[in-house]
Design a protein around this motif. Structure first.
Motif, PDB file in Angstrom:
ATOM      1  N   VAL A  42       0.983   6.484  -7.152  1.00  0.00           N
ATOM      2  CA  VAL A  42      -0.420   7.425  -7.435  1.00  0.00           C
ATOM      3  C   VAL A  42       0.251   8.428  -7.251  1.00  0.00           C
ATOM      4  O   VAL A  42      -0.386   9.730  -8.402  1.00  0.00           O
ATOM      5  N   ASN A  43       0.667   8.624  -6.177  1.00  0.00           N
ATOM      6  CA  ASN A  43       0.836  10.700  -5.929  1.00  0.00           C
ATOM      7  C   ASN A  43       1.960  11.187  -6.599  1.00  0.00           C
ATOM      8  O   ASN A  43       1.932  12.517  -6.853  1.00  0.00           O
ATOM      9  N   ASN A  44       2.616  10.359  -7.294  1.00  0.00           N
ATOM     10  CA  ASN A  44       3.697  10.726  -8.038  1.00  0.00           C
ATOM     11  C   ASN A  44       2.989  10.709 -10.040  1.00  0.00           C
ATOM     12  O   ASN A  44       2.729  10.611 -10.589  1.00  0.00           O
TER      13      ASN A  44
ATOM     14  N   SER B 174       0.818  -1.207   0.034  1.00  0.00           N
ATOM     15  CA  SER B 174       0.305  -0.184   0.169  1.00  0.00           C
ATOM     16  C   SER B 174       1.285   0.892   0.057  1.00  0.00           C
ATOM     17  O   SER B 174       0.749   2.495  -0.506  1.00  0.00           O
ATOM     18  N   ARG B 175       2.146   0.835   0.709  1.00  0.00           N
ATOM     19  CA  ARG B 175       3.024   2.382   0.817  1.00  0.00           C
ATOM     20  C   ARG B 175       3.248   2.432  -0.581  1.00  0.00           C
ATOM     21  O   ARG B 175       3.304   3.724  -0.898  1.00  0.00           O
TER      22      ARG B 175
ATOM     23  N   LYS C  28       2.305   1.280  -3.016  1.00  0.00           N
ATOM     24  CA  LYS C  28       1.147   2.037  -4.113  1.00  0.00           C
ATOM     25  C   LYS C  28       1.003   3.440  -4.146  1.00  0.00           C
ATOM     26  O   LYS C  28       0.356   3.910  -5.138  1.00  0.00           O
ATOM     27  N   SER C  29       0.491   3.937  -2.982  1.00  0.00           N
ATOM     28  CA  SER C  29       0.701   5.788  -2.283  1.00  0.00           C
ATOM     29  C   SER C  29       1.747   6.501  -2.896  1.00  0.00           C
ATOM     30  O   SER C  29       1.216   7.212  -4.178  1.00  0.00           O
ATOM     31  N   VAL C  30       2.990   6.134  -2.589  1.00  0.00           N
ATOM     32  CA  VAL C  30       3.882   6.888  -4.017  1.00  0.00           C
ATOM     33  C   VAL C  30       3.752   6.394  -5.595  1.00  0.00           C
ATOM     34  O   VAL C  30       3.854   7.963  -6.443  1.00  0.00           O
TER      35      VAL C  30
END
Length: 129
Positions: free
Chosen positions: A127-129, A120-121, A123-125
Protein backbone atom coordinates in the motif's frame (compact mmCIF):
# COMPACT_ATOMS: atom_id res chain seq x y z
CA UNK A 1 1.68 -22.88 0.22
CA UNK A 2 2.61 -19.61 -1.44
CA UNK A 3 5.59 -19.78 -3.79
CA UNK A 4 7.49 -16.59 -3.06
CA UNK A 5 10.33 -15.78 -0.68
CA UNK A 6 8.21 -12.95 0.73
CA UNK A 7 5.94 -15.62 2.20
CA UNK A 8 8.56 -17.88 3.81
CA UNK A 9 7.41 -17.17 7.36
CA UNK A 10 3.75 -17.50 6.41
CA UNK A 11 4.39 -20.88 4.81
CA UNK A 12 6.16 -22.18 7.93
CA UNK A 13 3.46 -20.76 10.19
CA UNK A 14 0.86 -22.41 7.98
CA UNK A 15 2.56 -25.80 8.39
CA UNK A 16 2.67 -25.29 12.16
CA UNK A 17 -1.01 -24.30 12.24
CA UNK A 18 -1.92 -27.40 10.24
CA UNK A 19 -0.03 -29.54 12.76
CA UNK A 20 -1.78 -27.80 15.63
CA UNK A 21 -5.16 -28.36 13.99
CA UNK A 22 -4.34 -32.04 13.56
CA UNK A 23 -3.24 -32.27 17.19
CA UNK A 24 -6.55 -30.77 18.29
CA UNK A 25 -8.41 -33.51 16.41
CA UNK A 26 -6.24 -36.17 18.07
CA UNK A 27 -6.79 -34.73 21.54
CA UNK A 28 -10.54 -34.59 20.92
CA UNK A 29 -10.41 -38.25 19.83
CA UNK A 30 -8.42 -39.14 22.95
CA UNK A 31 -11.02 -37.46 25.14
CA UNK A 32 -13.83 -39.24 23.30
CA UNK A 33 -12.12 -42.58 24.02
CA UNK A 34 -11.38 -41.95 27.69
CA UNK A 35 -13.61 -44.91 28.63
CA UNK A 36 -12.61 -47.27 25.80
CA UNK A 37 -10.79 -50.33 27.17
CA UNK A 38 -7.20 -50.74 25.90
CA UNK A 39 -7.31 -47.44 23.98
CA UNK A 40 -3.89 -45.79 23.75
CA UNK A 41 -3.70 -42.04 23.39
CA UNK A 42 -2.43 -40.55 20.16
CA UNK A 43 -0.39 -37.42 19.69
CA UNK A 44 1.60 -35.62 17.05
CA UNK A 45 5.26 -34.87 16.51
CA UNK A 46 6.00 -31.60 14.75
CA UNK A 47 7.87 -29.17 16.98
CA UNK A 48 11.06 -31.22 17.06
CA UNK A 49 11.00 -31.56 13.27
CA UNK A 50 10.69 -27.79 12.92
CA UNK A 51 13.42 -27.19 15.51
CA UNK A 52 15.71 -29.56 13.60
CA UNK A 53 15.07 -27.63 10.39
CA UNK A 54 15.96 -24.34 12.11
CA UNK A 55 19.27 -25.55 13.56
CA UNK A 56 22.54 -24.47 12.10
CA UNK A 57 24.35 -21.34 11.07
CA UNK A 58 22.79 -18.22 9.64
CA UNK A 59 20.05 -15.80 10.45
CA UNK A 60 16.49 -16.86 11.12
CA UNK A 61 15.51 -15.45 7.71
CA UNK A 62 18.10 -17.67 6.01
CA UNK A 63 17.02 -20.72 8.01
CA UNK A 64 13.33 -20.19 7.25
CA UNK A 65 14.10 -19.66 3.57
CA UNK A 66 16.05 -22.93 3.51
CA UNK A 67 13.30 -25.12 4.97
CA UNK A 68 12.01 -27.83 2.65
CA UNK A 69 8.29 -27.42 3.29
CA UNK A 70 7.45 -30.64 1.47
CA UNK A 71 9.45 -32.67 3.98
CA UNK A 72 8.22 -30.72 7.02
CA UNK A 73 5.23 -32.87 7.92
CA UNK A 74 3.72 -33.76 11.25
CA UNK A 75 3.60 -37.42 12.20
CA UNK A 76 0.98 -39.10 14.35
CA UNK A 77 2.10 -41.64 16.90
CA UNK A 78 0.41 -43.87 19.43
CA UNK A 79 1.67 -43.32 22.96
CA UNK A 80 2.52 -46.74 24.33
CA UNK A 81 5.08 -45.25 26.72
CA UNK A 82 2.57 -43.65 29.09
CA UNK A 83 1.71 -45.93 31.94
CA UNK A 84 -1.88 -46.89 32.44
CA UNK A 85 -2.99 -46.82 36.03
CA UNK A 86 -6.33 -48.24 35.00
CA UNK A 87 -7.18 -51.91 34.94
CA UNK A 88 -8.69 -51.69 31.44
CA UNK A 89 -5.36 -50.68 29.81
CA UNK A 90 -6.52 -47.25 28.68
CA UNK A 91 -3.78 -44.62 29.15
CA UNK A 92 -5.86 -41.46 28.57
CA UNK A 93 -5.84 -39.08 31.53
CA UNK A 94 -8.70 -36.62 31.12
CA UNK A 95 -6.95 -33.86 33.08
CA UNK A 96 -3.75 -34.13 31.04
CA UNK A 97 -5.65 -34.20 27.76
CA UNK A 98 -7.73 -31.19 28.79
CA UNK A 99 -4.56 -29.26 29.65
CA UNK A 100 -3.01 -30.32 26.31
CA UNK A 101 -6.15 -29.15 24.54
CA UNK A 102 -6.02 -25.71 26.18
CA UNK A 103 -2.30 -25.35 25.43
CA UNK A 104 -2.82 -26.40 21.83
CA UNK A 105 -5.68 -23.94 21.33
CA UNK A 106 -3.51 -21.09 22.59
CA UNK A 107 -0.73 -22.19 20.23
CA UNK A 108 -3.12 -22.41 17.28
CA UNK A 109 -4.55 -18.93 17.83
CA UNK A 110 -1.04 -17.51 18.32
CA UNK A 111 0.00 -19.03 14.97
CA UNK A 112 -3.06 -17.55 13.26
CA UNK A 113 -2.30 -14.18 14.81
CA UNK A 114 1.31 -14.36 13.60
CA UNK A 115 0.15 -15.16 10.06
CA UNK A 116 -2.26 -12.23 10.17
CA UNK A 117 0.57 -9.93 11.27
CA UNK A 118 2.80 -11.18 8.45
CA UNK A 119 0.06 -10.51 5.90
CA UNK A 120 -0.46 -7.05 7.42
CA UNK A 121 3.24 -6.28 7.01
CA UNK A 122 3.15 -7.33 3.37
CA UNK A 123 -0.03 -5.34 2.78
CA UNK A 124 1.55 -2.30 4.41
CA UNK A 125 4.55 -2.50 2.09
CA UNK A 126 2.31 -2.86 -0.97
CA UNK A 127 0.00 0.00 0.00
CA UNK A 128 2.83 2.40 0.83
CA UNK A 129 4.61 1.87 -2.50
Amino acid sequence: MIGSNAFNYINVLDKAADASWMRNKLITNNLANVSTPNYKRKDIEFQTYLADELKGEGTLDQKVAGIDLNSLEASVYTDHASLSYRLDGNNVDIDTESANEAENQIRYYALLDSMTQEFSRIKSVLVNN
